[in-house]
Design an enzyme around this catalytic site. Structure first.
Site, mmCIF file in Angstrom:
data_model
loop_
_atom_site.group_PDB
_atom_site.id
_atom_site.type_symbol
_atom_site.label_atom_id
_atom_site.label_comp_id
_atom_site.label_asym_id
_atom_site.label_seq_id
_atom_site.Cartn_x
_atom_site.Cartn_y
_atom_site.Cartn_z
ATOM 1 N N PRO A 111 0.860 -1.163 0.021
ATOM 2 C CA PRO A 111 0.061 0.006 -0.009
ATOM 3 C C PRO A 111 0.764 1.252 -0.099
ATOM 4 O O PRO A 111 1.921 1.348 1.008
ATOM 5 C CB PRO A 111 -0.853 0.001 1.200
ATOM 6 C CG PRO A 111 0.180 -1.110 2.359
ATOM 7 C CD PRO A 111 0.889 -1.881 1.275
ATOM 8 N N MET A 112 0.523 2.114 -0.866
ATOM 9 C CA MET A 112 1.542 3.357 -1.141
ATOM 10 C C MET A 112 0.486 4.794 -1.434
ATOM 11 O O MET A 112 -0.097 4.822 -2.270
ATOM 12 C CB MET A 112 2.406 3.178 -2.293
ATOM 13 C CG MET A 112 3.507 2.105 -1.863
ATOM 14 S SD MET A 112 4.651 1.893 -3.547
ATOM 15 C CE MET A 112 3.669 0.903 -4.602
ATOM 16 N N CYS A 127 3.285 3.321 9.360
ATOM 17 C CA CYS A 127 3.272 4.594 8.960
ATOM 18 C C CYS A 127 3.885 5.665 9.887
ATOM 19 O O CYS A 127 3.357 5.803 10.935
ATOM 20 C CB CYS A 127 2.061 5.158 8.260
ATOM 21 S SG CYS A 127 2.306 6.533 7.406
ATOM 22 N N ASN A 183 9.099 -7.033 3.617
ATOM 23 C CA ASN A 183 8.917 -5.721 2.995
ATOM 24 C C ASN A 183 9.838 -4.683 3.191
ATOM 25 O O ASN A 183 10.374 -4.896 4.444
ATOM 26 C CB ASN A 183 7.485 -5.357 3.232
ATOM 27 C CG ASN A 183 7.132 -3.592 2.588
ATOM 28 O OD1 ASN A 183 6.881 -2.774 3.388
ATOM 29 N ND2 ASN A 183 7.483 -3.511 1.292
ATOM 30 N N GLY A 208 12.644 -2.203 0.909
ATOM 31 C CA GLY A 208 14.047 -2.204 -0.054
ATOM 32 C C GLY A 208 14.214 -3.382 -0.867
ATOM 33 O O GLY A 208 15.557 -3.390 -1.472
#
Length: 334
Positions: free
Chosen positions: A21-22, A104, A215, A217
């Protein structure tokens, strides 16, 4: 997970490859494009706060094309009752999974006591997860970091995981670095804190009943493939967005099928694009997600330039995409 209402399991092949999710990136147009590239990938929405789901414009916030499945809704928030209500709404809207954001690090989430701040409140996360599981029939999952600021103790991290697992959560996406809540921007938080994949590997080794997806890199196919020897899946973020053909290469390598050209895949996206244009969507809102398709390829710059300069113009349609493709194919032939 004795005596609790455990979240439904996600089939193993459905967590092997996923797209993170971005914010401002993984909207419905982006996800529909990624689905063309990677038929087997699990896709995630941008983070939406539970309050927005309950009180906001659901038609916009929960927009989803049927082609996107399986697709997860990522929620932000820290109030169990509100998260449960939002999870129920998300499941009723057709999402295949509800994911709680515990990673986040932005100022907004700190002010609202959610996101990465929740890493320090495992009991609250467990209460929230239990409420979400009770409220909806689809899997409820958690995306987290390794810790916050100077939290570098394995015992603290695994206590967080164990507490949420005891509430019924089976699947964890681990962004394998700390979140620094002071002194770093969200962008820097994706790059500066050191990666420690070994913690995700150890979690899977010591808690084999849990699904663990790593998740953070992951830049290329070799890195992504290497993770599968240690965890259940690899989640790509910026690499999937900036070099989306990587998704197609991984999907073919991991699930089978024939490798298709970039042009062929783009033309397979045409029906979706034309359907959106017919609904009044401007081309620029769609083509911004296509700009990396020819990254590193002859003609890639021309492809980006044509779309960037023309997609915002009134009446821009699929012909502009074909124009960009023609220039790119000419450069490749040369």
């Amino acid at each position: 997970m004795r005596g609790v209402n455990a979240s439904p399991a996600i089939p193993a092949d459905r967590v092997r490859l996923s797209v993170a999710p971005m914010m401002d990136w993984t909207d419905s147009h982006c996800r529909a494009f990624h689905r063309v590239l990677a038929p087997h990938a699990r896709l995630y929405s941008e983070m939406v706060h539970a309050n927005a789901v309950i009180h906001g414009d659901r038609a916009r916030l929960l927009a989803m094309d049927p082609s996107e499945h399986p697709v997860a809704l990522q929620l932000g928030g820290s109030e169990p009752a509100l998260l449960a209500q939002a999870a129920r709404i998300g499941a009723e809207a057709g999402f295949d999974e509800i994911n709680l954001n515990c990673g986040c690090p932005s100022d907004r989430v700190q002010a609202g006591r959610f996101g990465a701040c929740l890493m320090r409140e495992p009991a609250l996360v467990a209460e929230s997860v239990a409420a979400m599981i009770a409220a909806c029939p689809v899997p409820v999952t958690v995306k987290c970091r390794l810790g916050v600021d100077d939290d570098h103790e394995w015992e603290r991290f695994v206590h967080f995981i164990d507490t949420i697992a005891a509430a019924g959560c089976r699947s964890f996406i681990v962004h394998a670095r700390n979140a620094w809540l002071q002194g770093l921007s969200p962008k820097e938080n994706r790059e500066v804190p050191p990666l420690r994949y070994d913690w995700a590997y150890r979690l899977k080794r010591e808690r084999p009943a849990l699904q663990v997806v790593v998740n953070g890199g992951i830049a290329d196919a070799a890195e992504a493939s290497a993770h599968l020897a240690h965890v259940d899946g690899a989640m790509l973020g910026r690499a999937a967005y900036h070099t989306p053909y990587l998704l197609h290469e991984l999907d073919v390598a991991w699930f089978g099928g024939a490798l298709r050209s970039r042009a062929e895949l783009l033309r397979a996206y045409r029906p979706y694009v034309e359907a959106q244009l017919a609904r009044g969507v401007f081309l620029k809102h769609i083509t911004r997600h296509l700009l990396g398709l020819f990254a590193g390829q002859p003609g890639g710059r021309a492809f980006r330039q044509v779309l960037s300069e023309g997609a915002h113009r009134p009446g821009a349609g699929w012909a502009l995409v074909e124009q960009a493709l023609a220039l790119t194919e000419r450069a490749q032939a040369a």
